[in-house]
Design a protein around this motif. Structure first.
Motif, PDB file in Angstrom:
ATOM      1  N   PRO A  30       0.866  -1.235  -0.036  1.00 53.99           N
ATOM      2  CA  PRO A  30      -0.004  -0.088  -0.202  1.00 53.99           C
ATOM      3  C   PRO A  30       0.950   1.196   0.066  1.00 53.99           C
ATOM      4  N   GLU A  31       1.872   1.176   0.849  1.00 53.22           N
ATOM      5  CA  GLU A  31       2.875   2.236   0.646  1.00 53.22           C
ATOM      6  C   GLU A  31       3.493   2.812  -0.632  1.00 53.22           C
ATOM      7  N   GLU A  32       3.955   1.640  -1.224  1.00 54.44           N
ATOM      8  CA  GLU A  32       4.333   1.796  -2.589  1.00 54.44           C
ATOM      9  C   GLU A  32       3.413   2.310  -3.727  1.00 54.44           C
ATOM     10  N   ASN A  33       2.144   1.821  -3.371  1.00 52.60           N
ATOM     11  CA  ASN A  33       1.128   2.351  -4.026  1.00 52.60           C
ATOM     12  C   ASN A  33       0.868   3.626  -4.096  1.00 52.60           C
ATOM     13  N   GLU A  34       0.957   4.318  -2.915  1.00 51.03           N
ATOM     14  CA  GLU A  34       0.829   5.460  -2.574  1.00 51.03           C
ATOM     15  C   GLU A  34       1.941   6.662  -2.992  1.00 51.03           C
ATOM     16  N   VAL A  35       3.151   6.036  -3.125  1.00 52.10           N
ATOM     17  CA  VAL A  35       4.295   6.582  -3.787  1.00 52.10           C
ATOM     18  C   VAL A  35       4.095   6.624  -5.203  1.00 52.10           C
ATOM     19  N   GLY A  92       8.898   2.160 -12.937  1.00 50.66           N
ATOM     20  CA  GLY A  92       8.830   2.775 -11.672  1.00 50.66           C
ATOM     21  C   GLY A  92       8.067   2.180 -10.363  1.00 50.66           C
ATOM     22  N   PRO A  93       7.729   2.972  -9.706  1.00 48.56           N
ATOM     23  CA  PRO A  93       7.075   2.096  -8.398  1.00 48.56           C
ATOM     24  C   PRO A  93       5.493   1.859  -9.021  1.00 48.56           C
ATOM     25  N   GLY A  94       5.058   0.773  -8.125  1.00 53.00           N
ATOM     26  CA  GLY A  94       3.806   0.370  -8.544  1.00 53.00           C
ATOM     27  C   GLY A  94       3.778  -0.189  -9.699  1.00 53.00           C
ATOM     28  N   ALA A  95       4.679  -0.782 -10.210  1.00 54.77           N
ATOM     29  CA  ALA A  95       4.526  -1.558 -11.740  1.00 54.77           C
ATOM     30  C   ALA A  95       4.200  -0.596 -12.670  1.00 54.77           C
ATOM     31  N   SER A 130      11.015  -0.924  -4.630  1.00 54.43           N
ATOM     32  CA  SER A 130      10.736  -1.023  -3.133  1.00 54.43           C
ATOM     33  C   SER A 130      12.159  -1.136  -2.361  1.00 54.43           C
ATOM     34  N   GLU A 131      13.167  -1.903  -2.867  1.00 57.10           N
ATOM     35  CA  GLU A 131      14.321  -1.962  -2.164  1.00 57.10           C
ATOM     36  C   GLU A 131      15.314  -0.564  -2.518  1.00 57.10           C
ATOM     37  N   SER A 132      14.895  -0.085  -3.631  1.00 55.66           N
ATOM     38  CA  SER A 132      15.609   1.174  -4.010  1.00 55.66           C
ATOM     39  C   SER A 132      15.232   2.368  -3.216  1.00 55.66           C
ATOM     40  N   ILE A 133      13.819   2.380  -2.746  1.00 52.61           N
ATOM     41  CA  ILE A 133      13.440   3.537  -1.913  1.00 52.61           C
ATOM     42  C   ILE A 133      14.118   3.120  -0.577  1.00 52.61           C
TER      43      ILE A 133
END
Length: 479
Positions: A30-35, A92-95, A130-133
């Motif tokens: 969910p956090e990655e989806n928000e990002v 990018g984030p969230g595929a 996610s790992e990059s973040i």
């Protein structure tokens, strides 16, 4: 491609992930989806995403075919083309998967494109973003300042570019050395998983190998001298060697999936060249290709691309000539017909445009495009009712792709003496092209003339939204 521009593209992406998001070991889905939501808002505001229905359809087909061989994923994958002459792609984030126009036009086959898209899907499936973040916590404020300063200085022309690159190297060498091993491991994992996905698909995994070799040959458009830690895809030479090892004994299995779709890679490639690449070098390249091999297997695609370039040069008779040559090879090709109809319209021949576009309306990909051009032709012929119906149909199906339909509807409503609605649609048009200041002016004018309660409410709601966005943008500029 200026190497500093490549720096800036990557840094914009990296800086976004470098500011504090979480101190936990990894961010949740969910956090990655928000990002991802915030990231996509930033990307869309730059107006660099290419809204070409035909090209977008091809990369979505490729991506979704590969995805069909993966287990259920936590994200909904989306595929985009960045309208820039850069030989690159990234997850990018969230595929959200991005492929640059310059990459597509530099490749030679659908297998090469699938290889690189498969690699980016593997990054997303492995949650490397996610790992990059998470790794961003290793970057100090000082390094961030140096990176930002380097990007700003390096984006200027002249001797300051070298100074910016030097500053960037120094600050990033300190801030990201700890990330190097992770980054290289991610690339290796993405290559290995990408090959596994491609083996299951209808595409040849050898496409990734030849695609990587093109990246190496093109030197990332002049950035090979830049350290690996600045690139989105480092270690090209070592990656090629690793991929060659993996594929050294590869033999396609007898039960390998067949591609039951014609991806039309050559036609899409020359479409992107003809419509969006720099005119002069593209014209010279296509003219030379046609002269060297006038009856080759890609002759229709080259004629198609050359016709599109001639249209951009306002040499419409030559454009029509080459599109007809393409049609003589690919008879009744809707990709060619829809552009021929458009150019007839540009040439002041709306009836010829209508005759050419007839029958394409039901085509799954190009139907909306054909309807848009038909609507414009009917407007030229003053068939206002038919034009209005067609423009409204287009806006119901693809408003982001055809914002000009709002403009044409405003023109029709003006001819019908409906001043309030005319200003309302002009407001919508300027809002779609991110000219909020002009959009606000027209919506205010619309409210002076509108009488219908529903129309007034829609205009007020849109006006309120635009004023809010305009105010936020001004605050950001001031700070």
């Amino acid at each position: 491609m200026n190497p500093i521009k490549s720096f800036f593209i990557f840094l914009s992406f990296l800086l976004f992930f470098s500011f504090p998001l979480s101190n936990s070991l990894a961010i949740s889905i969910p956090e990655e989806n928000e990002v991802a939501k915030k990231f996509m808002t930033m990307i869309q505001k730059q107006q660099k995403i290419l809204n070409d229905p035909i090209a977008n359809h091809m990369i979505r087909q490729v991506g979704n075919h590969i995805l069909s061989f993966l287990p259920p994923q936590p994200f909904k994958y989306s595929f985009y083309i960045v309208n820039d002459d850069v030989f690159n792609a990234f997850a990018g984030p969230g595929a959200h998967i991005f492929v640059y126009r310059g990459l597509i036009t530099s490749l030679d086959s659908i297998d090469e494109l699938a290889g690189i898209i498969g690699h980016e899907i593997a990054h997303a499936a492995s949650r490397h973003v996610s790992e990059s973040i998470d790794r961003s916590k290793f970057i100090s404020i000082g390094s961030l300042a140096g990176m930002l300063a380097g990007a700003i200085i390096g984006s200027q022309s002249g001797s300051d570019s070298d100074a910016g690159a030097t500053l960037m190297k120094g600050s990033m060498a300190i801030g990201q050395t700890a990330m190097l091993a992770f980054t290289r491991e991610n690339e290796t994992e993405a290559d290995e998983k990408g090959i596994m996905f491609l083996k299951r698909s209808c595409f040849s995994p050898e496409g990734l190998q030849s695609g990587l070799m093109k990246i190496r040959a093109l030197d990332f458009r002049g950035t090979e001298g830049i350290p690996d830690y600045v690139k989105t895809h480092p270690g090209t030479a070592s990656r090629i060697a690793h991929v060659e090892t993996i594929l050294s004994d590869y033999i396609p299995p007898e039960n390998k999936a067949d591609c039951d779709t014609d991806f039309r890679f050559d036609m899409v490639k020359y479409r992107l060249l003809g419509l969006y690449a720099e005119i002069k070098p593209t014209f010279n390249t296509l003219t030379t290709q046609l002269k060297d091999n006038p009856s080759g297997t890609d002759a229709a695609a080259i004629h198609y691309g050359l016709g599109l370039v001639y249209a951009r040069k306002s040499m419409r008779e030559q454009a029509i000539f080459h599109l007809k040559k393409a049609l003589s090879i690919n008879i009744f090709d809707p990709m060619v017909l829809v552009e021929l109809g458009r150019i007839y319209l540009m040439n002041g021949e709306p009836q010829k445009a209508l005759n050419t576009l007839k029958g394409i309306e039901s085509e799954p990909v190009m139907g909306v495009m054909a309807k848009f051009h038909q609507a414009a032709a009917h407007l030229e012929l003053r068939n206002l009712s038919t034009a209005k119906d067609l423009f409204n149909t287009v806006l119901n199906q693809a408003p982001e792709t055809y914002p000009k339909a709002y403009y044409h509807l405003a023109n029709i409503l003006s001819l019908e003496k409906k001043k309030g609605l005319s200003h309302y649609y002009l407001g919508l048009y300027y809002a779609e092209i991110n000219n909020n200041k002009t959009a606000i002016i027209h919506l205010n004018k619309a409210l002076e003339h509108l009488t219908d309660k529903d129309d007034i409410k829609k205009a007020k709601d849109r006006l309120h939204q635009l004023k809010k966005e305009f105010s936020k943008n001004r605050e950001k500029e001031q700070h």
